[in-house]
Scaffold this motif. Sequence first.
Motif, PDB file in Angstrom:
ATOM      1  N   HIS A 109     -30.431 -47.738  36.153  1.00 53.05           N
ATOM      2  CA  HIS A 109     -29.279 -46.893  36.469  1.00 53.05           C
ATOM      3  C   HIS A 109     -28.770 -46.133  35.254  1.00 53.05           C
ATOM      4  O   HIS A 109     -28.827 -46.637  34.139  1.00 53.05           O
ATOM      5  N   PHE A 110     -28.237 -44.947  35.528  1.00 52.10           N
ATOM      6  CA  PHE A 110     -27.400 -44.267  34.538  1.00 52.10           C
ATOM      7  C   PHE A 110     -26.067 -44.998  34.564  1.00 52.10           C
ATOM      8  O   PHE A 110     -25.491 -45.202  35.625  1.00 52.10           O
ATOM      9  N   ILE A 111     -25.595 -45.427  33.395  1.00 50.62           N
ATOM     10  CA  ILE A 111     -24.352 -46.210  33.344  1.00 50.62           C
ATOM     11  C   ILE A 111     -23.269 -45.404  32.647  1.00 50.62           C
ATOM     12  O   ILE A 111     -23.482 -44.889  31.551  1.00 50.62           O
ATOM     13  N   CYS A 112     -22.123 -45.282  33.312  1.00 53.55           N
ATOM     14  CA  CYS A 112     -20.999 -44.537  32.751  1.00 53.55           C
ATOM     15  C   CYS A 112     -19.749 -45.398  32.915  1.00 53.55           C
ATOM     16  O   CYS A 112     -19.169 -45.444  33.995  1.00 53.55           O
ATOM     17  N   ARG A 113     -19.390 -46.135  31.882  1.00 51.41           N
ATOM     18  CA  ARG A 113     -18.198 -46.985  31.944  1.00 51.41           C
ATOM     19  C   ARG A 113     -17.817 -47.444  30.544  1.00 51.41           C
ATOM     20  O   ARG A 113     -18.593 -47.294  29.601  1.00 51.41           O
ATOM     21  N   HIS A 114     -16.617 -48.030  30.441  1.00 54.28           N
ATOM     22  CA  HIS A 114     -16.201 -48.565  29.153  1.00 54.28           C
ATOM     23  C   HIS A 114     -16.918 -49.891  28.884  1.00 54.28           C
ATOM     24  O   HIS A 114     -17.151 -50.672  29.799  1.00 54.28           O
ATOM     25  N   VAL A 115     -17.290 -50.095  27.640  1.00 55.10           N
ATOM     26  CA  VAL A 115     -17.888 -51.373  27.238  1.00 55.10           C
ATOM     27  C   VAL A 115     -17.147 -51.872  25.999  1.00 55.10           C
ATOM     28  O   VAL A 115     -16.384 -51.130  25.385  1.00 55.10           O
ATOM     29  N   HIS A 116     -17.372 -53.126  25.652  1.00 55.19           N
ATOM     30  CA  HIS A 116     -16.793 -53.675  24.435  1.00 55.19           C
ATOM     31  C   HIS A 116     -17.859 -53.754  23.353  1.00 55.19           C
ATOM     32  O   HIS A 116     -19.018 -54.082  23.629  1.00 55.19           O
ATOM     33  N   PRO A 139     -16.378 -45.893  25.858  1.00 52.86           N
ATOM     34  CA  PRO A 139     -17.279 -45.660  27.003  1.00 52.86           C
ATOM     35  C   PRO A 139     -18.730 -45.374  26.611  1.00 52.86           C
ATOM     36  O   PRO A 139     -18.990 -44.808  25.542  1.00 52.86           O
ATOM     37  N   ILE A 140     -19.625 -45.763  27.475  1.00 49.79           N
ATOM     38  CA  ILE A 140     -21.021 -45.344  27.371  1.00 49.79           C
ATOM     39  C   ILE A 140     -21.318 -44.426  28.554  1.00 49.79           C
ATOM     40  O   ILE A 140     -20.623 -44.475  29.577  1.00 49.79           O
ATOM     41  N   ALA A 141     -22.328 -43.599  28.414  1.00 47.12           N
ATOM     42  CA  ALA A 141     -22.767 -42.723  29.512  1.00 47.12           C
ATOM     43  C   ALA A 141     -24.218 -42.361  29.232  1.00 47.12           C
ATOM     44  O   ALA A 141     -24.510 -41.372  28.571  1.00 47.12           O
ATOM     45  N   HIS A 142     -25.123 -43.208  29.710  1.00 50.88           N
ATOM     46  CA  HIS A 142     -26.529 -42.942  29.403  1.00 50.88           C
ATOM     47  C   HIS A 142     -27.485 -43.598  30.403  1.00 50.88           C
ATOM     48  O   HIS A 142     -27.149 -44.591  31.035  1.00 50.88           O
ATOM     49  N   GLY A 143     -28.661 -43.006  30.490  1.00 51.84           N
ATOM     50  CA  GLY A 143     -29.741 -43.587  31.297  1.00 51.84           C
ATOM     51  C   GLY A 143     -30.808 -44.207  30.417  1.00 51.84           C
ATOM     52  O   GLY A 143     -31.553 -45.077  30.835  1.00 51.84           O
ATOM     53  N   GLU A 144     -30.908 -43.700  29.195  1.00 48.37           N
ATOM     54  CA  GLU A 144     -31.909 -44.217  28.247  1.00 48.37           C
ATOM     55  C   GLU A 144     -31.196 -44.699  26.994  1.00 48.37           C
ATOM     56  O   GLU A 144     -31.200 -44.017  25.963  1.00 48.37           O
ATOM     57  N   GLY A 145     -30.553 -45.856  27.105  1.00 47.04           N
ATOM     58  CA  GLY A 145     -29.768 -46.360  25.977  1.00 47.04           C
ATOM     59  C   GLY A 145     -30.205 -47.728  25.519  1.00 47.04           C
ATOM     60  O   GLY A 145     -29.530 -48.382  24.735  1.00 47.04           O
ATOM     61  N   CYS A 146     -31.355 -48.155  26.031  1.00 44.82           N
ATOM     62  CA  CYS A 146     -31.853 -49.499  25.718  1.00 44.82           C
ATOM     63  C   CYS A 146     -32.572 -49.429  24.371  1.00 44.82           C
ATOM     64  O   CYS A 146     -33.670 -48.879  24.271  1.00 44.82           O
ATOM     65  N   TYR A 147     -31.927 -49.984  23.351  1.00 41.62           N
ATOM     66  CA  TYR A 147     -32.512 -49.907  22.016  1.00 41.62           C
ATOM     67  C   TYR A 147     -33.702 -50.854  21.907  1.00 41.62           C
ATOM     68  O   TYR A 147     -33.628 -52.011  22.318  1.00 41.62           O
TER      69      TYR A 147
END
Lengths: 233, 79
Positions: A109-116, A139-147
């Motif tokens: 999923h593309f994730i768009c929400r606040h994270v800690h 917030p994050i907003a990405h589909g390819e954010g898995c480092y």
Amino acid sequence: MKFAVLRFPGSNCDQDCLRTLRDTFEVTAEPVWHKETSVAGYDVIVIPGGFSFGDYLRCGAIARYSPVMTAVREAAQKGTPILGVCNGFQILCESGLLPGALVRNRKLHFICRHVHLRLENNTTPFTRQGTIGQILRIPIAHGEGCYFADNDTLDTLEQNGRVAFRYCTEDGAITEDANPNGSVRNIAGIINENGNVLGLMPHPERACESRLGSDDGRLVFASLIEFALHSAS
Amino acid sequence: MKIRVTVLPKPSVLDPQGVATADAMQHLGWKNPGRVRVGKIIEIESPGERPDEDKLHAICRDLLSNPVIEDYTFEIVES
């Protein structure tokens, strides 16, 4: 004090960065088109989020070859702070200015929400106003954010304090559940060997006013401004 | 001249697209499709001279794939 905000075809957080810098922090910030060949005269370079070149081929793979990136590479070698947010982080990894890569989120999923986030290193130009262990809500907003990086690279990063931010729970615990995208070792942001290049997936520029839900992102820009003033004097 | 470059995620990298595709194959009745990896094929049709092997490797390594996460192969389909 002058910030450059790079602009590629498909960048879409450039205005957020410019507005935050100009209106919230009252510093000079100018857009710099990707075909420019110089970034001389700028104290800080921001590579904003978005979908440069439509994410064609891989996120950041084509932006890496834009003319401005040669100048960015030279500025990085001279010690100019360079902040890459989201797609900016992807571009820095593709450029080889930061190790590793960002791949598709674990659950697609593309994730768009606040994270800690937990601050892991407060000796960088980007985090000097923070304290280690401090928890930020951004917030994050990405589909390819898995480092992703191999274990040797990860160990080198950890041993040298180069993991700047990790995804955590509200209380600061580093858990699998707090990891939104499957990043190895919950990594949300890393710095280069000299500490003047930071890539992070979350968007601090979207968290600089309490009416936007959080102003925890101020830490990054306030630290950068303090660092730049300190360097100039 | 036609060159076909195949890029696939490295076996050590989690490929959620491959996992999702394998799941969908099970819905089609293939009970154990095993490991599926989703990559891309890049086809280059060029009227010019073929670059030498070193140049082709450099293009594959520096642009068409990311060696941190992907492996590539290329084949000359038509010379």
